[in-house]
Write a protein that holds these residues in place. Structure first.
Motif, PDB file in Angstrom:
ATOM      1  N   TYR A  73     -23.153   6.260   8.861  1.00  0.00           N
ATOM      2  CA  TYR A  73     -23.718   5.475   7.758  1.00  0.00           C
ATOM      3  C   TYR A  73     -23.948   4.037   8.211  1.00  0.00           C
ATOM      4  O   TYR A  73     -23.056   3.407   8.777  1.00  0.00           O
ATOM      5  CB  TYR A  73     -22.783   5.497   6.542  1.00  0.00           C
ATOM      6  N   ASP A  74     -25.144   3.542   7.958  1.00  0.00           N
ATOM      7  CA  ASP A  74     -25.511   2.175   8.361  1.00  0.00           C
ATOM      8  C   ASP A  74     -26.329   1.553   7.233  1.00  0.00           C
ATOM      9  O   ASP A  74     -27.459   1.978   6.975  1.00  0.00           O
ATOM     10  CB  ASP A  74     -26.336   2.220   9.653  1.00  0.00           C
ATOM     11  N   ILE A  75     -25.763   0.556   6.551  1.00  0.00           N
ATOM     12  CA  ILE A  75     -26.442  -0.040   5.392  1.00  0.00           C
ATOM     13  C   ILE A  75     -27.760  -0.705   5.794  1.00  0.00           C
ATOM     14  O   ILE A  75     -28.744  -0.644   5.048  1.00  0.00           O
ATOM     15  CB  ILE A  75     -25.509  -1.047   4.674  1.00  0.00           C
ATOM     16  N   GLU A  76     -27.801  -1.296   6.987  1.00  0.00           N
ATOM     17  CA  GLU A  76     -29.030  -1.952   7.437  1.00  0.00           C
ATOM     18  C   GLU A  76     -30.132  -0.926   7.688  1.00  0.00           C
ATOM     19  O   GLU A  76     -31.309  -1.184   7.422  1.00  0.00           O
ATOM     20  CB  GLU A  76     -28.765  -2.779   8.706  1.00  0.00           C
ATOM     21  N   GLU A  77     -29.729   0.215   8.212  1.00  0.00           N
ATOM     22  CA  GLU A  77     -30.690   1.299   8.429  1.00  0.00           C
ATOM     23  C   GLU A  77     -31.248   1.770   7.083  1.00  0.00           C
ATOM     24  O   GLU A  77     -32.441   2.027   6.933  1.00  0.00           O
ATOM     25  CB  GLU A  77     -30.001   2.455   9.157  1.00  0.00           C
ATOM     26  N   GLY A  78     -30.351   1.874   6.098  1.00  0.00           N
ATOM     27  CA  GLY A  78     -30.776   2.284   4.767  1.00  0.00           C
ATOM     28  C   GLY A  78     -31.728   1.293   4.134  1.00  0.00           C
ATOM     29  O   GLY A  78     -32.729   1.672   3.495  1.00  0.00           O
ATOM     30  N   ILE A  79     -31.449   0.013   4.325  1.00  0.00           N
ATOM     31  CA  ILE A  79     -32.336  -1.026   3.767  1.00  0.00           C
ATOM     32  C   ILE A  79     -33.711  -0.965   4.416  1.00  0.00           C
ATOM     33  O   ILE A  79     -34.743  -1.037   3.733  1.00  0.00           O
ATOM     34  CB  ILE A  79     -31.692  -2.421   3.950  1.00  0.00           C
ATOM     35  N   ASN A  80     -33.753  -0.828   5.733  1.00  0.00           N
ATOM     36  CA  ASN A  80     -35.038  -0.755   6.439  1.00  0.00           C
ATOM     37  C   ASN A  80     -35.865   0.439   5.978  1.00  0.00           C
ATOM     38  O   ASN A  80     -37.084   0.342   5.790  1.00  0.00           O
ATOM     39  CB  ASN A  80     -34.809  -0.686   7.947  1.00  0.00           C
TER      40      ASN A  80
END
Length: 817
Positions: free
Chosen positions: A334-341
């Protein structure tokens, strides 16, 4: 001998060729269209719709054009186009022969056909009369047409036509439209750099467009600036400043003054019906009867009421969601920055509705949540961000939201709403509604909104939704009863009764909403409290056929009304605007008026083409001057008022189709609905002249309030498009009435308190409040009631011996009230 034959043949060929060439030239010349029409040309200009007070509502038409005169075009704009397109414009007669020779030389040497040599006049000829295909015969026709135009029109007129006709990309035709679309400015507000950018567009509106290809557009702009410097149109200092400036071009939609898309669509449809496709190209200006400030308030009141209902019924679990895999990085963690992008692309495709900003849940726990919005904001939320504190279970049940993760999941697509400086979780309502407001003396539409948001649904509930009006239909039943000889003081027994109805499979047992019965009840009180049993008993007694006949007096299409006793409880479907129109009779004294929404139609030059001449209610002290002031409220001068009246014709007067004395009685009874009945919330307006009736249908599927003052009738409605129930606690008084109050607070602000004029042969009499008979010295509780003179009771009350029947509570299987 062969030499002689060759020379003779050559001579023949030369003669034939010369004749052919001359014939060709003559053919071209005489086949040219007349250019005299250019002096009075009507450019394709879009339809514009305005409020009565001349505020822009909408523009319809494929071509965006804002006509300007030559004098209105800035000198820098003129010079920029001359530098880019035709620097010798003032030195030739329509054709630049050196330029043509260069284009011809290029054709011979390279075999390529280019645009070289086209003067502004030749471009004008091509734009008005020819195609853009590059053929020699088209070029020849273009040359001759250009010469013909130059011999007919002045240089200034040619430039004026060119500046209004030229296509400049993104539906912009003409320099004024381009200034608005690319920079959101008027042409006299443009900078030199912006002028040069626009002047560079005619060569290739798509290739050199600053919105779609900034790099090429900047190259073209700078080329135009260099040409302006070369031709001494600008100074070197001006050139440097413009050359170094950053371009801010973007698509700027034309800003409207008043948001009224449902009204605009009504106008568009009416104009298309009247003028066909020309409605979008002839530059018509339509001035509606809508008042800008009232329309804005109607929008606000409808939205406020819909959102208020939505908050009462809790938060719906989001339906759309981004897949979990979009939150995983290359290590499958899980990576919040990946999700935002990954959310950015999804959010870019979701349109924002009003102030509900689309967002994606990128992290969620019990008490905290992080969302990423379409606007690029990363918001960290706690439970105080829950403006809607409860979760929807069904229309009658909600539960408190204690934890975010009880409702929200990673990837949920939600909406955020910023109120002042704080962000709240919101949702776009799925319930809808309508509001319509009418001038009761003329039928002029003052405000209308047909839904929460036109982009969500173009279905105009104000004029298209056929819904049961419920108890808001009862006043028409009461009118019929009074016509039959009943009075507001007549007692009707509010007690159980079984009716045999052909339209109902089983015996019908109508109920009051409370599930109770109240015994003998005066009609005035029964209407104020919306007693169902009394309405059904009335209709049963006076007869359906008799009632249907009376309903025609109010303009109802009786062929579409049910012919059974359910009519008493408003079971016949009707549009909100039609119900509002019917209520105008109660406001104006029984006169038949028609709703209209177009006041006048003008050409772009200001010539009047049409002025509506409605049937007007003319009171006792009516005169032509006051009629004109009411009808033509938009007129700002006496001359304008005189022209409008001349075009409209002589005033027309409304006919009285309903009994004015009974109307006066119903008007009085509906005031009591506000004073102590189901609409007493409207007392907050602190006016004695308002009246109306609430309405709710079976299972609370529709919520209404139809109310009025002397001059304004307004109907508000709330309901689901799929006829889902609103909830057991939602009535006309809770869902629709607040909308009406909020709107009328604004609409009545400058309206004088004015009661309906009392007709002759109406008398006020003291009666016993329980028996409805004349009050005697022994009567303990008396009230004043109004009667038609011939219907005054002729019996005194004997001390009110009629006992109020004990309220009897029962289960309520059917709710129509």
């Amino acid at each position: 001998m062969k030499k002689y034959i060759t020379l003779r043949n050559f001579k023949r060929l030369f003669v034939v060729g010369s004749i052919t060439f001359i014939a060709f030239i003559l053919f071209i010349f005489f086949s040219l269209p007349s250019v005299k029409d250019l002096q009075n040309i009507e450019l394709q200009t879009p339809l514009r719709v305005f409020t009565q007070d001349k505020q822009l509502i909408a523009i319809f038409g494929e071509k965006r054009r804002i006509p300007v005169t030559f004098e209105q075009v800035p000198k820098n704009m003129e010079n920029a186009f001359l530098a880019a397109e035709d620097s010798r414009f003032y030195n030739h007669f329509g054709v630049d022969f050196p330029g043509l020779l260069r284009a011809t030389k290029n054709l011979i040497l390279t075999g390529e056909k280019t645009q070289g040599g086209s003067t502004i006049t030749m471009q004008l000829a091509r734009n008005f009369y020819l195609t853009s295909e590059k053929k020699i015969i088209r070029k020849v026709r273009e040359i001759f047409l250009a010469l013909k135009i130059e011999s007919t029109l002045s240089k200034e007129k040619i430039l004026e036509l060119y500046f209004n006709k030229i296509y400049l990309g993104h539906r912009a035709y003409g320099v004024a439209a381009a200034a608005q679309i690319y920079y959101g400015k008027k042409i006299d507000q443009l900078t030199l750099a912006e002028i040069a950018m626009i002047a560079g567009l005619p060569k290739a509106p798509s290739r050199y467009n600053p919105v779609t290809n900034m790099k090429r557009a900047m190259q073209r702009r700078n080329y135009v600036l260099k040409r302006m410097l070369y031709n001494d149109f600008i100074s070197y200092n001006d050139y440097v400043i413009a050359y170094l400036s950053i371009d801010q071009a973007k698509i700027n939609n034309i800003e409207i003054d008043v948001n009224a898309p449902y009204v605009a669509e009504m106008v568009r449809a009416k104009m298309y019906e009247k003028y066909g496709e020309e409605a979008y190209t002839k530059g018509y200006d339509v001035f509606t009867t809508v008042k800008g400030n009232l329309q804005k308030k109607a929008n606000e009141s409808l939205i406020k009421s819909i959102e208020s209902y939505d908050r009462r019924h809790g938060y719906r679990i989001p339906e759309k969601k981004i897949e979990a895999k979009f939150f995983l990085n290359s290590n499958f963690e899980y990576d919040i920055e990946e999700g935002i992008n990954n959310s950015k692309d999804v959010l870019s495709k979701i349109r924002q509705i009003k102030n509900h900003v689309p967002a994606v849940v990128v992290n969620v726990s019990k008490k905290n949540m992080i969302v990423y919005t379409k606007l690029g904001d990363r918001l960290e939320l706690d439970l105080s961000a829950l403006r809607i504190k409860k979760q929807l279970i069904n229309e009658n049940k909600t539960i408190k939201i204690n934890n975010f993760d009880d409702v929200f999941e990673l990837g949920h697509i939600i909406s955020m709403q910023q109120i002042k400086s704080k962000w709240y979780i919101s949702q776009i309502p799925i319930v809808s509604g309508a509001i319509v407001s009418i001038d009761s003396n003329s039928g002029a539409l003052k405000a209308l909104s047909g839904g929460y948001d036109f982009r969500i649904s173009k279905f105009n509930r104000a004029i298209q939704a056929k819904r049961q009006p419920g108890s808001s239909f009862k006043p028409f039943i009461y009118y019929s009863a009074l016509k039959k000889g009943y009075t507001p003081a007549t007692l009707v027994n509010d007690s159980p009764k079984v009716f045999k109805e052909d339209s109902v499979s089983e015996a019908w047992r109508p109920q009051n909403h409370s599930g109770k019965f109240y015994g003998p009840t005066r009609l005035r009180y029964a209407l104020a409290k919306s007693r169902n049993i009394v309405s059904v008993r009335l209709l049963d007694d006076i007869g359906i056929d008799f009632t249907i006949k009376q309903l025609k007096d109010f303009g109802f299409d009786t062929s579409k009304l049910p012919k059974d006793l359910t009519l008493a409880l408003g079971s016949g479907a009707i549009e909100p605007i039609k119900l509002a129109e019917a209520y105008t009779y109660f406001a104006n004294g029984g006169y038949d008026i028609d709703v209209y929404f177009i006041e006048q139609i003008k050409t772009r030059s200001g010539k009047l083409l049409f002025v509506e001449n409605p049937r007007m209610v003319c009171g006792k002290y009516c005169d032509s001057e006051s009629l004109d002031t009411i009808q033509f409220a938009s007129a700002q001068t006496l001359e304008e008022l005189t022209e409008l009246r001349k075009t409209a014709g002589l005033p027309r007067f409304a006919l009285k189709t309903a009994d004015s004395r009974i109307i006066y009685q119903i008007n009085s009874m509906l005031k009591d609905v506000v004073r102590y009945g189901t609409a007493k919330k409207a007392l907050s307006l602190k006016r004695r002249d308002i009246a109306g009736k609430t309405g709710t249908t079976n299972d609370q599927r529709d919520s209404w309030f139809c109310g009025f003052s002397r001059n304004i009738v307004t109907t508000s409605y709330i309901g689901f498009d799929d006829f889902s129930p609103l909830g057991s606690k939602e009535f006309g008084s809770t869902a629709a009435l607040p909308m009406w109050i909020d709107y009328m607070k604004k609409a009545l602000r400058k309206e004088p308190v004015l009661d309906l004029e009392q007709p002759e042969n109406i008398v006020a009499v003291r009666i016993d409040s329980k028996t409805g008979l004349l009050a005697s010295p022994k009567t303990k509780k008396t009230i004043t009631e109004i009667f038609r003179k011939e219907h005054v009771p002729n019996t005194f009350s004997e001390g009110s011996n009629i006992l109020q029947k004990k309220e009897e509570e029962i289960t309520t299987p059917e709710l129509i009230f």
